[in-house]
Motif scaffolding. Structure first.
Motif, PDB file in Angstrom:
ATOM      1  N   LEU A   1      14.956  -1.719   6.752  1.00  0.00           N
ATOM      2  CA  LEU A   1      16.224  -1.387   6.120  1.00  0.00           C
ATOM      3  C   LEU A   1      16.243  -2.001   4.728  1.00  0.00           C
ATOM      4  CD1 LEU A   1      18.764  -1.887   9.048  1.00  0.00           C
ATOM      5  CD2 LEU A   1      17.607   0.180   8.299  1.00  0.00           C
ATOM      6  N   SER A   2      16.103  -1.176   3.710  1.00  0.00           N
ATOM      7  CA  SER A   2      16.080  -1.677   2.344  1.00  0.00           C
ATOM      8  C   SER A   2      17.490  -2.036   1.888  1.00  0.00           C
ATOM      9  CB  SER A   2      15.486  -0.623   1.412  1.00  0.00           C
ATOM     10  OG  SER A   2      14.149  -0.326   1.781  1.00  0.00           O
ATOM     11  N   PRO A   3      17.620  -3.082   1.102  1.00  0.00           N
ATOM     12  CA  PRO A   3      18.949  -3.493   0.643  1.00  0.00           C
ATOM     13  C   PRO A   3      19.522  -2.517  -0.382  1.00  0.00           C
ATOM     14  CG  PRO A   3      17.245  -4.780  -0.445  1.00  0.00           C
ATOM     15  CD  PRO A   3      16.551  -3.950   0.593  1.00  0.00           C
ATOM     16  N   LEU A   4      20.819  -2.591  -0.543  1.00  0.00           N
ATOM     17  CA  LEU A   4      21.509  -1.745  -1.514  1.00  0.00           C
ATOM     18  C   LEU A   4      22.597  -2.591  -2.171  1.00  0.00           C
ATOM     19  CD1 LEU A   4      22.788   1.864  -0.678  1.00  0.00           C
ATOM     20  CD2 LEU A   4      23.676   0.480  -2.526  1.00  0.00           C
ATOM     21  N   PRO A   5      22.584  -2.734  -3.518  1.00  0.00           N
ATOM     22  CA  PRO A   5      21.694  -2.075  -4.476  1.00  0.00           C
ATOM     23  C   PRO A   5      20.297  -2.692  -4.462  1.00  0.00           C
ATOM     24  CG  PRO A   5      23.099  -3.611  -5.616  1.00  0.00           C
ATOM     25  CD  PRO A   5      23.569  -3.603  -4.191  1.00  0.00           C
ATOM     26  N   GLN A   6      19.380  -2.031  -5.155  1.00  0.00           N
ATOM     27  CA  GLN A   6      17.978  -2.423  -5.120  1.00  0.00           C
ATOM     28  C   GLN A   6      17.412  -2.381  -6.529  1.00  0.00           C
ATOM     29  OE1 GLN A   6      15.709   0.107  -2.545  1.00  0.00           O
ATOM     30  NE2 GLN A   6      14.254  -1.468  -2.007  1.00  0.00           N
ATOM     31  N   SER A   7      16.447  -3.246  -6.806  1.00  0.00           N
ATOM     32  CA  SER A   7      15.809  -3.257  -8.114  1.00  0.00           C
ATOM     33  C   SER A   7      15.069  -1.939  -8.340  1.00  0.00           C
ATOM     34  CB  SER A   7      14.816  -4.421  -8.211  1.00  0.00           C
ATOM     35  OG  SER A   7      13.982  -4.283  -9.346  1.00  0.00           O
ATOM     36  N   PRO A   8      15.110  -1.396  -9.560  1.00  0.00           N
ATOM     37  CA  PRO A   8      14.375  -0.150  -9.824  1.00  0.00           C
ATOM     38  C   PRO A   8      12.865  -0.342  -9.864  1.00  0.00           C
ATOM     39  CG  PRO A   8      15.354  -0.974 -11.847  1.00  0.00           C
ATOM     40  CD  PRO A   8      15.877  -1.846 -10.740  1.00  0.00           C
ATOM     41  N   LEU A   9      12.405  -1.589  -9.946  1.00  0.00           N
ATOM     42  CA  LEU A   9      10.974  -1.879 -10.009  1.00  0.00           C
ATOM     43  C   LEU A   9      10.481  -2.382  -8.658  1.00  0.00           C
ATOM     44  CD1 LEU A   9      10.870  -3.665 -13.475  1.00  0.00           C
ATOM     45  CD2 LEU A   9       9.972  -1.397 -12.953  1.00  0.00           C
ATOM     46  N   PRO A  10       9.182  -2.292  -8.378  1.00  0.00           N
ATOM     47  CA  PRO A  10       8.655  -2.767  -7.098  1.00  0.00           C
ATOM     48  C   PRO A  10       8.935  -4.248  -6.889  1.00  0.00           C
ATOM     49  CG  PRO A  10       7.009  -1.480  -8.278  1.00  0.00           C
ATOM     50  CD  PRO A  10       8.131  -1.719  -9.234  1.00  0.00           C
ATOM     51  N   GLY A  11       9.258  -4.603  -5.638  1.00  0.00           N
ATOM     52  CA  GLY A  11       9.450  -6.009  -5.307  1.00  0.00           C
ATOM     53  C   GLY A  11       8.126  -6.682  -4.986  1.00  0.00           C
ATOM     54  N   GLN A  12       8.181  -7.979  -4.749  1.00  0.00           N
ATOM     55  CA  GLN A  12       6.976  -8.727  -4.432  1.00  0.00           C
ATOM     56  C   GLN A  12       6.661  -8.627  -2.939  1.00  0.00           C
ATOM     57  OE1 GLN A  12       4.812 -10.184  -6.478  1.00  0.00           O
ATOM     58  NE2 GLN A  12       6.055  -9.362  -8.153  1.00  0.00           N
ATOM     59  N   PRO A  13       5.386  -8.570  -2.569  1.00  0.00           N
ATOM     60  CA  PRO A  13       5.020  -8.551  -1.143  1.00  0.00           C
ATOM     61  C   PRO A  13       5.613  -9.760  -0.420  1.00  0.00           C
ATOM     62  CG  PRO A  13       3.114  -8.070  -2.518  1.00  0.00           C
ATOM     63  CD  PRO A  13       4.200  -8.485  -3.446  1.00  0.00           C
TER      64      PRO A  13
ATOM     65  N   GLU B   1      -7.185  -4.110  -8.750  1.00  0.00           N
ATOM     66  CA  GLU B   1      -5.901  -3.609  -8.257  1.00  0.00           C
ATOM     67  C   GLU B   1      -6.046  -2.958  -6.883  1.00  0.00           C
ATOM     68  OE1 GLU B   1      -2.859  -4.049  -9.403  1.00  0.00           O
ATOM     69  OE2 GLU B   1      -3.691  -5.325 -10.968  1.00  0.00           O
ATOM     70  N   LEU B   2      -7.166  -2.301  -6.631  1.00  0.00           N
ATOM     71  CA  LEU B   2      -7.400  -1.733  -5.303  1.00  0.00           C
ATOM     72  C   LEU B   2      -7.475  -2.829  -4.245  1.00  0.00           C
ATOM     73  CD1 LEU B   2     -10.015   1.039  -6.176  1.00  0.00           C
ATOM     74  CD2 LEU B   2      -7.731   1.430  -5.222  1.00  0.00           C
ATOM     75  N   ASN B   3      -8.131  -3.932  -4.579  1.00  0.00           N
ATOM     76  CA  ASN B   3      -8.200  -5.057  -3.644  1.00  0.00           C
ATOM     77  C   ASN B   3      -6.823  -5.677  -3.439  1.00  0.00           C
ATOM     78  OD1 ASN B   3     -10.976  -4.820  -3.238  1.00  0.00           O
ATOM     79  ND2 ASN B   3     -11.491  -6.204  -4.918  1.00  0.00           N
ATOM     80  N   ARG B   4      -6.037  -5.772  -4.512  1.00  0.00           N
ATOM     81  CA  ARG B   4      -4.691  -6.338  -4.388  1.00  0.00           C
ATOM     82  C   ARG B   4      -3.825  -5.477  -3.480  1.00  0.00           C
ATOM     83  NH1 ARG B   4       0.264  -5.481  -6.549  1.00  0.00           N
ATOM     84  NH2 ARG B   4      -0.501  -3.794  -7.877  1.00  0.00           N
ATOM     85  N   LEU B   5      -3.845  -4.172  -3.697  1.00  0.00           N
ATOM     86  CA  LEU B   5      -3.030  -3.269  -2.887  1.00  0.00           C
ATOM     87  C   LEU B   5      -3.494  -3.244  -1.435  1.00  0.00           C
ATOM     88  CD1 LEU B   5      -2.652  -0.314  -5.422  1.00  0.00           C
ATOM     89  CD2 LEU B   5      -0.845  -1.861  -4.665  1.00  0.00           C
ATOM     90  N   GLU B   6      -4.807  -3.362  -1.234  1.00  0.00           N
ATOM     91  CA  GLU B   6      -5.344  -3.357   0.132  1.00  0.00           C
ATOM     92  C   GLU B   6      -4.853  -4.563   0.922  1.00  0.00           C
ATOM     93  OE1 GLU B   6      -9.670  -2.974   2.433  1.00  0.00           O
ATOM     94  OE2 GLU B   6      -9.572  -3.442   0.290  1.00  0.00           O
ATOM     95  N   SER B   7      -4.615  -5.672   0.240  1.00  0.00           N
ATOM     96  CA  SER B   7      -4.202  -6.900   0.927  1.00  0.00           C
ATOM     97  C   SER B   7      -2.714  -6.908   1.279  1.00  0.00           C
ATOM     98  CB  SER B   7      -4.512  -8.113   0.036  1.00  0.00           C
ATOM     99  OG  SER B   7      -3.699  -8.100  -1.136  1.00  0.00           O
TER     100      SER B   7
ATOM    101  N   ASN C   1       7.642  -2.891  -1.790  1.00  0.00           N
ATOM    102  CA  ASN C   1       7.368  -4.240  -2.298  1.00  0.00           C
ATOM    103  C   ASN C   1       5.863  -4.440  -2.444  1.00  0.00           C
ATOM    104  OD1 ASN C   1      10.141  -4.989  -2.307  1.00  0.00           O
ATOM    105  ND2 ASN C   1      10.038  -5.207  -0.094  1.00  0.00           N
ATOM    106  N   VAL C   2       5.309  -3.770  -3.434  1.00  0.00           N
ATOM    107  CA  VAL C   2       3.871  -3.829  -3.687  1.00  0.00           C
ATOM    108  C   VAL C   2       3.546  -4.663  -4.921  1.00  0.00           C
ATOM    109  CG1 VAL C   2       3.380  -1.626  -2.573  1.00  0.00           C
ATOM    110  CG2 VAL C   2       3.987  -1.670  -5.002  1.00  0.00           C
ATOM    111  N   GLY C   3       4.575  -5.298  -5.509  1.00  0.00           N
ATOM    112  CA  GLY C   3       4.328  -6.097  -6.697  1.00  0.00           C
ATOM    113  C   GLY C   3       4.072  -5.243  -7.926  1.00  0.00           C
ATOM    114  N   ARG C   4       3.732  -5.879  -8.991  1.00  0.00           N
ATOM    115  CA  ARG C   4       3.524  -5.192 -10.261  1.00  0.00           C
ATOM    116  C   ARG C   4       2.039  -5.132 -10.598  1.00  0.00           C
ATOM    117  NH1 ARG C   4       8.044  -5.853 -13.443  1.00  0.00           N
ATOM    118  NH2 ARG C   4       7.073  -4.336 -14.819  1.00  0.00           N
ATOM    119  N   PHE C   5       1.638  -4.094 -11.318  1.00  0.00           N
ATOM    120  CA  PHE C   5       0.261  -4.014 -11.816  1.00  0.00           C
ATOM    121  C   PHE C   5       0.019  -5.126 -12.829  1.00  0.00           C
ATOM    122  CE2 PHE C   5       0.267   0.310 -10.173  1.00  0.00           C
ATOM    123  CZ  PHE C   5      -1.059   0.497  -9.811  1.00  0.00           C
TER     124      PHE C   5
END
Length: 362
Positions: A177-189, A337-343, A353-357
């Motif tokens: 259940l994602s919160p509302l309101p929510q940041s327009p950018l990805p959150g941190q893992p 970045e592929l390794n970061r996303l895989e983790s 919540n995939v973090g920022r590039f």
């Protein structure tokens, strides 16, 4: 029909060719219809009539055959009409906002479909932000032309890296259940709330496959909505033919499909059981970057490959000699970045919540 159009179309009649997009020039220059050379010829003597100014059909004549300069942050989400002024944001009281939030949640804010659209939208916003934060590398160090094609190619690279992770999502992961309101950018893992089935999810599970996520489709939809908006801005308000926009959308969707397929091949080599194939995986990925981002720089006229620069600009001298090190940096960035996303856990990915590039050169 939304108005579209431009200072200049990038498509020529050669674009109708069935040749694979990446095998022909990355930039197709605008066609220019010349004035009828017989318009000022005497019908009897066949001699030119002097003192008469040739006039061409304004609907078919374009100001320039050079690419339009694209040097702005793309709007996301894109407006319905990019040529209308941005309306002032509406102001609501805190009480009204709390009521709207409650109604929104009851209406399905955390349903699977809306979650997929919303959280993939946050990822797309993160991609746009990442490219903007690293403009010094792409347009400065790499000296790429500030044109629509470069805009498309650079953003596509980030989209394809993200898609690799999204394609690994399992449908049996509970929808948080994602919160509302929510940041327009990805959150941190690690910031994703505990999973709990919403009422909407419970009802949907009765008649549809459980947790059917469509993140890949939604991210691509967000991306091509931006692409369409930028095409309209490139063409300009005076050209309102949807067919002109559709042709370009078809062409760039083909570019995406080929880039996706060839990237899969390059990444697949790294997982091969054959040692020789694993050894050349990075070389294949470097070749992919050379074609997609640099347009084959080092070949063609002046060594700039198929890249075409805006009027009055050109590739800096000796940039093709620096390209090998820049390609190596981009390949390392993609692997990192592929390794970061895989983790990142599936639940965090579904929660956006995939973090920022990170920056390409870091």
């Amino acid at each position: 029909m939304r108005p579209s159009t431009s200072l200049l179309p990038l498509l020529t009649s050669t674009s109708r060719s069935t040749t694979t997009p990446f095998l022909r020039t990355l930039h197709t220059t605008a066609y220019r219809l010349n004035a009828n050379v017989n318009a000022n010829v005497n019908a009897n003597t066949k001699q030119p009539i002097t003192g008469v100014t040739t006039k061409s059909n304004p609907k078919n004549k374009f100001i320039t055959d050079r690419p339009v300069k694209v040097d702005h942050r793309p709007a996301f989400p894109p407006p319905h009409n990019p040529f209308e002024p941005t309306p002032a944001p509406k102001q609501y009281s805190d009480l009204t906002l709390r009521m709207l939030h409650r109604v929104n949640k009851i209406a399905g804010y955390n349903g699977r479909r809306r979650t997929s659209a919303r959280e993939s939208g946050r990822m797309m916003n993160g991609i746009v932000d990442a490219v903007q934060l690293d403009k010094a590398f792409w347009y400065g160090e790499c000296d790429l032309p500030k044109t629509f094609h470069t805009f498309f190619a650079v953003h596509l690279l980030y989209v394809l890296v993200t898609l690799v992770r999204l394609r690994a999502i399992h449908n049996d992961v509970p929808n948080p259940l994602s919160p509302l309101p929510q940041s327009p950018l990805p959150g941190q893992p690690g910031t994703t709330p505990p999973p709990r089935s919403s009422i909407i999810d419970t009802v949907q599970n009765m008649y549809s496959p459980r947790h059917e996520y469509r993140y890949q489709q939604m991210l691509l939809t967000h991306f091509f909505n931006i692409v369409e908006n930028e095409i309209r801005l490139m063409l300009g308000a005076e050209i309102s033919r949807d067919s002109a926009i559709r042709r370009r959308m078809v062409e760039y969707s083909q570019r995406w499909q080929i880039a996706q397929m060839t990237l899969d091949y390059s990444l697949g080599l790294g997982k091969s059981e054959v040692a020789e194939e694993r050894e050349r995986a990075d070389a294949e990925l470097a070749s992919w970057v050379w074609r997609l981002i640099f347009g084959g720089r080092g070949s063609g006229e002046n060594g700039q490959g198929d890249l075409v620069y805006p009027e009055g600009e050109g590739m800096a001298e000796g940039k093709e000699l620096q390209m090998a090190e820049q390609i190596d940096t981009i390949v390392r960035f993609m692997r990192r970045e592929l390794n970061r996303l895989e983790s990142i856990d599936d639940r965090d990915v579904i929660g956006g919540n995939v973090g920022r590039f990170g920056k390409v050169r870091s």
